[in-house]
Motif scaffolding. Structure first.
Motif, PDB file in Angstrom:
ATOM      1  N   ASN A   1       0.712  -1.030  -0.033  1.00 32.51           N
ATOM      2  CA  ASN A   1      -0.054   0.014   0.009  1.00 32.51           C
ATOM      3  C   ASN A   1       0.785   1.267  -0.158  1.00 32.51           C
ATOM      4  OD1 ASN A   1       0.929   0.192   2.556  1.00 32.51           O
ATOM      5  ND2 ASN A   1      -0.949   0.254   3.818  1.00 32.51           N
ATOM      6  N   ALA A   2       2.191   1.233   0.038  1.00 37.15           N
ATOM      7  CA  ALA A   2       3.033   2.190   0.217  1.00 37.15           C
ATOM      8  C   ALA A   2       2.783   3.485  -0.858  1.00 37.15           C
ATOM      9  CB  ALA A   2       4.515   1.861   0.270  1.00 37.15           C
ATOM     10  N   GLU A   3       2.394   3.037  -2.188  1.00 36.46           N
ATOM     11  CA  GLU A   3       2.182   4.084  -3.147  1.00 36.46           C
ATOM     12  C   GLU A   3       1.220   5.235  -2.908  1.00 36.46           C
ATOM     13  OE1 GLU A   3       2.103   3.983  -7.733  1.00 36.46           O
ATOM     14  OE2 GLU A   3       2.414   2.010  -6.660  1.00 36.46           O
ATOM     15  N   ARG A   4       0.262   4.670  -2.018  1.00 38.34           N
ATOM     16  CA  ARG A   4      -0.781   5.643  -1.630  1.00 38.34           C
ATOM     17  C   ARG A   4      -0.417   6.675  -0.690  1.00 38.34           C
ATOM     18  NH1 ARG A   4      -5.411   2.512   1.260  1.00 38.34           N
ATOM     19  NH2 ARG A   4      -6.080   4.867   1.977  1.00 38.34           N
ATOM     20  N   TYR A   5       1.015   6.541   0.001  1.00 42.26           N
ATOM     21  CA  TYR A   5       1.332   7.456   0.944  1.00 42.26           C
ATOM     22  C   TYR A   5       2.555   8.107   0.619  1.00 42.26           C
ATOM     23  CZ  TYR A   5      -2.060   4.829   3.560  1.00 42.26           C
ATOM     24  OH  TYR A   5      -3.215   4.125   3.943  1.00 42.26           O
TER      25      TYR A   5
END
Lengths: 314, 330
Positions: A303-307
């Motif tokens: 989920n890193a891309e969202r942050y």
């Protein structure tokens, strides 16, 4: 004398300008100055939110002021009320205790109050409260460490600055670890900055031949820790859990770095959330009062891309 | 007056020795304490860590020794270090792509830092001597200015050195020659040059003379303003040298870089036996003072006997005791 006259004229002009904009809603935003990475992020998001919110709501005007200490912030509040004649105040208090009375005074003048991150001692003062989850951050970090180590091993903890926030994070973590066989070799303050993170970790590395994981409690500290590990050639022996969501760290998580497997979110963007909700309150008169707690999300490669915000300074 | 002069002469006769030796006794006591607390303290890795860390404050404090002996004070050094580090990083990042060789880029970055240090020091010095403003006020002002500018340049965040350059520049902090880390060698070189300049040249004698009595110095045809300005320039250059060693460590600078370094540098100078009122002091004392400060922090990290809440108190007690012991000797 002449100077005094000039000064008075200036004051009157400013006051006059404030009167002229009477139909407008003026929202004061008081935040700590950018003294470390996270507050730097707060400043960036406050600035950004001011831009896009003023565009969206033409009748709303934001005034952002930054303070270097609690005392300075209390003075800022007086100025915001007296000179800017604000209708609402969005404040990220420098410290909870010393600012409770000053904010209460602003409230008495009929100003709408939104408190961010550090709650006031008397929660009845705020109309809206927006915050990250400090105990949650400690819990999520140490749950991950416990799970990854299979409930046993040796870790060191690098804490922030002695404050309520730091204690909440630390205590919540220790609660999780108490249920496991994980041994905390030692914990020390690294003051939420890189240099201290480096120095403290260097000493932990000389002192302890065996360390399985490091909880750095903040991404700035973690950057210093990683450099100390690299110097000692012990990068492969342990993993590091930081916190907050600094872009460099999120990038490493995204790239699947073995030493930085995850990060725990404590977003400086919460100031933007607070400004947005406050603006909506005035724009639509929507029933938005209450408390907004942003989750301490575990950031993983999935989920890193969202942050990841490459343009943010933090 | 007569008595004071004689006392000064006495101190100098068997003097130079005592001035350096008393802080050294304190340092040795601290080393013994460290070893008792945790034998790891004496391991070469740990000792190199301690000495390498002492370099930033140490190099800056060597410059501060000149300023303080001449009767001045510079509060801006921590902010100056942050600004220099920031500008150096921005400058080198801009050169990437325009200059092919990483080595040349780094050398240009170093040159930029030195020029900036020179300019910042000259700004402080000239405002004090030509503008006739108290050094405390001038450098308190520039303390705020330098730090705000670096925060502005960093957009409130952190300035990071280009990743490729970081690899090329890294050895300046982490590398070593004959087993001794470069920062320690640079620190030693700075101290040797400074002690020759301060203790063996006419300029050095003038610095002492001005610190002892500015009016007498000026009656003795010493160009007081020029010498005083030069002490601030030397301070600026020392800050630049510290920054040159600092930047390759983490490859970044921000508004929080170098916070309170000015206090640590001044503390190192005073622990080293230099009088805050000026007129007496010694470079090697300052070196010992800086190593002592970094040792205190290290020893505290090597034990969990003392609550981390009390670290600051322990540091404070050790500093006061160290200086008290020196006063007792004299």
């Amino acid at each position: 004398m002449k100077r005094a006259m000039l000064f008075m004229t200036l004051v009157l002009m400013v006051a006059g300008a404030a009167f002229a904009q009477d139909e407008q809603v003026k929202i004061g935003v008081s935040i700590p100055s950018a003294t470390h990475g996270w507050t730097g992020g707060v400043n960036y998001w406050a600035d950004r939110a001011e831009g896009y919110l003023e565009e969206t709501y033409p009748n709303i005007d934001f005034v952002v002021v930054t303070a270097g200490s609690s005392g300075e912030q209390a003075n800022d509040l007086q100025d915001l009320v007296a000179i800017e004649q604000i209708d609402a105040l969005v404040i990220l208090p420098f410290e909870s205790d010393p600012l409770t009375a000053p904010v209460a005074q602003v409230k008495q003048q009929g100003v709408f109050i939104t408190v961010v991150d550090r709650g006031l001692v008397d929660p009845s003062i705020h109309d809206i409260y927006v915050a990250g989850d400090n105990p949650g951050m400690g819990r999520v970090s140490c749950e991950y460490i416990a799970e990854r180590l299979g409930g046993e091993g040796k870790i060191v903890i690098l804490r922030g600055i002695p404050t309520v926030i730091d204690n909440q994070r630390f205590d919540a973590c220790m609660e999780v670890l108490a249920e496991t066989d994980i041994e905390v070799l030692d914990s020390a303050y690294a003051n939420w900055n890189r240099d201290d993170g480096f120095v403290v970790m260097q000493d932990f590395l000389t002192r302890f031949p065996e360390i399985d994981a490091v909880w750095a409690q903040d991404d700035d500290i973690a950057i210093g820790v990683l450099e100390a590990l690299r110097q000692a050639g012990r990068t492969d022996e342990m993993f590091v859990v930081g916190g907050a969501g600094m872009k460099e760290m999120i990038k490493r998580v995204m790239e699947g770095d073995e030493t930085v497997p995850v990060d725990v979110l404590y977003p400086p963007a919460m100031i933007a959330t607070a400004m947005q909700v406050t603006a909506q309150h005035f724009a639509y008169d929507a029933p938005l009062l209450g408390e907004y707690i942003l989750d301490a999300v575990l950031i993983t490669p999935e989920n890193a891309e969202r942050y990841y915000f490459p343009n943010s300074p933090f | 007056m007569q008595q004071r002069l004689e006392a000064g002469a006495d101190r100098r006769r068997n003097g130079v020795n005592w001035q350096v030796l008393t802080p050294l006794v304190g340092l040795i006591a601290l080393f013994v304490l460290g070893t008792i607390i945790n034998p790891v303290f004496l391991s070469p890795i740990n000792l190199f860590n301690v000495l390498t860390r002492a370099c930033f404050i140490g190099i800056i404090a060597v410059g501060a020794t000149f300023v303080i002996i001449a009767g001045g004070i510079d509060l801006s050094v921590g902010s100056m270090a942050a600004l220099l580090a920031g500008v150096m990083i921005i400058g080198m990042n801009m050169l990437v792509g325009n200059v092919d060789s990483a080595l040349l880029t780094i050398l240009l970055g170093i040159l930029l830092a030195l020029l900036m240090g020179l300019a910042a020091g000259a700004l402080n010095g000239l405002a004090i001597t030509r503008g006739r403003i108290e050094p405390f006020i001038v450098t308190l002002g520039t303390l705020g200015i330098f730090r705000s500018v670096v925060t502005y340049l960093a957009d409130g965040g952190t300035l990071s050195l280009d990743f490729g350059l970081r690899g090329a520049y890294r050895p300046v902090y982490y590398g070593h020659f004959l087993g001794i880390p470069y920062p320690i060698l640079i620190f030693a070189a700075v101290a040797i040059v400074a002690s020759v300049v301060l203790h063996r040249t006419r300029f050095g004698r003038y610095v002492y003379a001005i610190g002892s009595n500015e009016q007498v110095a000026s009656y003795s045809a010493i160009d007081v303003r020029r010498i005083k300005t030069l002490t601030y320039v030397i301070q600026g250059l020392c800050v630049a040298l510290a920054v040159i060693v600092y930047v390759p460590r983490l490859g970044s600078a921000s508004g929080s870089t170098g916070i309170l370094w000015e206090l640590e540098a001044i503390a190192a100078v005073i622990i080293g036996g230099t009088a805050l009122k000026g007129g007496s002091g010694h470079v090697w004392g300052t070196v010992v003072g800086a190593v002592m400060l970094s040792t205190i922090g290290n020893v505290l990290n090597l034990t969990d006997v003392i609550s981390p809440y009390l670290n600051g108190a322990v540091q404070g007690v050790i500093i006061i005791v160290a200086v008290f012991l020196q006063r007792g000797r004299k």
